[in-house]
Design a protein around this motif. Structure first.
Motif, PDB file in Angstrom:
ATOM      1  N   SER A  30       0.805  -1.219   0.000  1.00 26.97           N
ATOM      2  CA  SER A  30       0.000   0.000   0.000  1.00 26.97           C
ATOM      3  C   SER A  30       0.838   1.270   0.000  1.00 26.97           C
ATOM      4  O   SER A  30       0.316   2.346  -0.224  1.00 26.97           O
ATOM      5  CB  SER A  30      -0.943   0.006   1.209  1.00 26.97           C
ATOM      6  OG  SER A  30      -0.193  -0.021   2.405  1.00 26.97           O
ATOM      7  N   SER A  31       2.118   1.158   0.244  1.00 28.10           N
ATOM      8  CA  SER A  31       2.943   2.354   0.258  1.00 28.10           C
ATOM      9  C   SER A  31       3.829   2.460  -0.974  1.00 28.10           C
ATOM     10  O   SER A  31       4.749   3.250  -1.018  1.00 28.10           O
ATOM     11  CB  SER A  31       3.799   2.380   1.515  1.00 28.10           C
ATOM     12  OG  SER A  31       4.641   1.245   1.538  1.00 28.10           O
ATOM     13  N   TYR A  32       3.548   1.679  -1.995  1.00 29.99           N
ATOM     14  CA  TYR A  32       4.423   1.601  -3.153  1.00 29.99           C
ATOM     15  C   TYR A  32       3.723   2.008  -4.444  1.00 29.99           C
ATOM     16  O   TYR A  32       2.518   2.111  -4.521  1.00 29.99           O
ATOM     17  CB  TYR A  32       4.903   0.166  -3.340  1.00 29.99           C
ATOM     18  CG  TYR A  32       5.775  -0.370  -2.225  1.00 29.99           C
ATOM     19  CD1 TYR A  32       5.219  -1.139  -1.214  1.00 29.99           C
ATOM     20  CD2 TYR A  32       7.130  -0.135  -2.200  1.00 29.99           C
ATOM     21  CE1 TYR A  32       6.016  -1.643  -0.201  1.00 29.99           C
ATOM     22  CE2 TYR A  32       7.929  -0.641  -1.190  1.00 29.99           C
ATOM     23  CZ  TYR A  32       7.365  -1.401  -0.194  1.00 29.99           C
ATOM     24  OH  TYR A  32       8.147  -1.901   0.805  1.00 29.99           O
ATOM     25  N   ASN A  52       0.350   4.791  -8.462  1.00 31.22           N
ATOM     26  CA  ASN A  52       0.782   5.111  -7.108  1.00 31.22           C
ATOM     27  C   ASN A  52      -0.296   4.606  -6.173  1.00 31.22           C
ATOM     28  O   ASN A  52      -1.436   5.048  -6.229  1.00 31.22           O
ATOM     29  CB  ASN A  52       0.957   6.622  -6.965  1.00 31.22           C
ATOM     30  CG  ASN A  52       1.454   7.021  -5.590  1.00 31.22           C
ATOM     31  OD1 ASN A  52       0.938   6.569  -4.574  1.00 31.22           O
ATOM     32  ND2 ASN A  52       2.458   7.877  -5.570  1.00 31.22           N
ATOM     33  N   TRP A  53       0.077   3.645  -5.332  1.00 36.19           N
ATOM     34  CA  TRP A  53      -0.932   2.970  -4.513  1.00 36.19           C
ATOM     35  C   TRP A  53      -1.628   3.926  -3.562  1.00 36.19           C
ATOM     36  O   TRP A  53      -2.796   3.754  -3.247  1.00 36.19           O
ATOM     37  CB  TRP A  53      -0.269   1.836  -3.727  1.00 36.19           C
ATOM     38  CG  TRP A  53      -1.260   0.820  -3.275  1.00 36.19           C
ATOM     39  CD1 TRP A  53      -1.961   0.821  -2.111  1.00 36.19           C
ATOM     40  CD2 TRP A  53      -1.671  -0.344  -4.002  1.00 36.19           C
ATOM     41  NE1 TRP A  53      -2.792  -0.279  -2.069  1.00 36.19           N
ATOM     42  CE2 TRP A  53      -2.632  -1.005  -3.205  1.00 36.19           C
ATOM     43  CE3 TRP A  53      -1.331  -0.879  -5.238  1.00 36.19           C
ATOM     44  CZ2 TRP A  53      -3.245  -2.175  -3.612  1.00 36.19           C
ATOM     45  CZ3 TRP A  53      -1.940  -2.049  -5.628  1.00 36.19           C
ATOM     46  CH2 TRP A  53      -2.880  -2.689  -4.830  1.00 36.19           C
ATOM     47  N   ILE A  54      -0.918   4.955  -3.107  1.00 39.31           N
ATOM     48  CA  ILE A  54      -1.512   5.868  -2.126  1.00 39.31           C
ATOM     49  C   ILE A  54      -2.356   6.942  -2.805  1.00 39.31           C
ATOM     50  O   ILE A  54      -3.522   7.142  -2.461  1.00 39.31           O
ATOM     51  CB  ILE A  54      -0.411   6.519  -1.271  1.00 39.31           C
ATOM     52  CG1 ILE A  54       0.325   5.456  -0.467  1.00 39.31           C
ATOM     53  CG2 ILE A  54      -1.002   7.592  -0.369  1.00 39.31           C
ATOM     54  CD1 ILE A  54       1.484   6.000   0.335  1.00 39.31           C
ATOM     55  N   SER A  55      -1.767   7.625  -3.781  1.00 43.03           N
ATOM     56  CA  SER A  55      -2.471   8.748  -4.399  1.00 43.03           C
ATOM     57  C   SER A  55      -3.398   8.325  -5.526  1.00 43.03           C
ATOM     58  O   SER A  55      -4.321   9.054  -5.879  1.00 43.03           O
ATOM     59  CB  SER A  55      -1.461   9.756  -4.950  1.00 43.03           C
ATOM     60  OG  SER A  55      -0.775   9.218  -6.062  1.00 43.03           O
ATOM     61  N   ASN A  74      -7.646  -2.012  -3.238  1.00 39.28           N
ATOM     62  CA  ASN A  74      -6.897  -1.936  -1.989  1.00 39.28           C
ATOM     63  C   ASN A  74      -7.200  -3.111  -1.070  1.00 39.28           C
ATOM     64  O   ASN A  74      -6.307  -3.660  -0.416  1.00 39.28           O
ATOM     65  CB  ASN A  74      -7.211  -0.630  -1.273  1.00 39.28           C
ATOM     66  CG  ASN A  74      -6.635   0.565  -1.983  1.00 39.28           C
ATOM     67  OD1 ASN A  74      -6.133   0.444  -3.105  1.00 39.28           O
ATOM     68  ND2 ASN A  74      -6.713   1.719  -1.365  1.00 39.28           N
ATOM     69  N   ASP A  77      -5.336  -6.104  -2.319  1.00 45.05           N
ATOM     70  CA  ASP A  77      -3.917  -5.952  -2.663  1.00 45.05           C
ATOM     71  C   ASP A  77      -3.660  -6.447  -4.088  1.00 45.05           C
ATOM     72  O   ASP A  77      -2.705  -7.204  -4.342  1.00 45.05           O
ATOM     73  CB  ASP A  77      -3.025  -6.715  -1.678  1.00 45.05           C
ATOM     74  CG  ASP A  77      -2.586  -5.839  -0.511  1.00 45.05           C
ATOM     75  OD1 ASP A  77      -1.977  -6.374   0.431  1.00 45.05           O
ATOM     76  OD2 ASP A  77      -2.869  -4.633  -0.553  1.00 45.05           O
TER      77      ASP A  77
END
Length: 124
Positions: A30-32, A52-55, A74, A77
């Motif tokens: 989730s941070s990648y 971008n997994w976050i944005s 999300n 995954d």
């Protein structure tokens, strides 16, 4: 460690659609950034798309822009690559990867975890 498992490849005709999936397990992604690359016979591996997994920011290679869509789930995954209007030149082994290094999202050297690949063959 991150394990990536691609699925969804196959043999299709030109103009058809296909959806690839890449399920991640192990360490959370989730941070990648996650990306899709492909390698055709006799050619170097090339960038296809990244997210971008976050944005949720998304990037595409010019060759697939408007035909391919990258997305993520999300909760699962999992990252997807929806491919429309496939062409014979899209034939390749498609790999998903996790970007854990500094550098451009479009450079394979920036990715440190890779799946085993899934074959996509588009007949004319």
């Amino acid at each position: 460690q991150v394990q990536l498992l691609e699925s969804g490849g196959g043999l299709v005709q030109a103009g058809d659609s296909l959806r690839l999936s890449c399920a991640a397990s192990g360490r959370t992604v989730s941070s990648y950034f996650m990306g899709w690359f492909r390698q055709a016979p006799g050619k170097e591996r090339e960038f296809v798309a990244a997210i971008n997994w976050i944005s949720g920011s998304i990037y595409y290679a010019d060759s697939v822009k408007g035909r391919f869509t990258i997305s993520r789930d999300n909760a699962k995954d999992t990252v997807y690559l929806q491919m429309h209007s496939l062409k014979p030149e899209d034939t390749a082994v498609y790999y998903c990867a996790v970007k854990g290094r500094s550098g451009s999202y479009a450079q394979q050297e920036s990715y440190n975890y890779w799946g085993q690949g899934t074959q996509v063959t588009v007949s004319s």
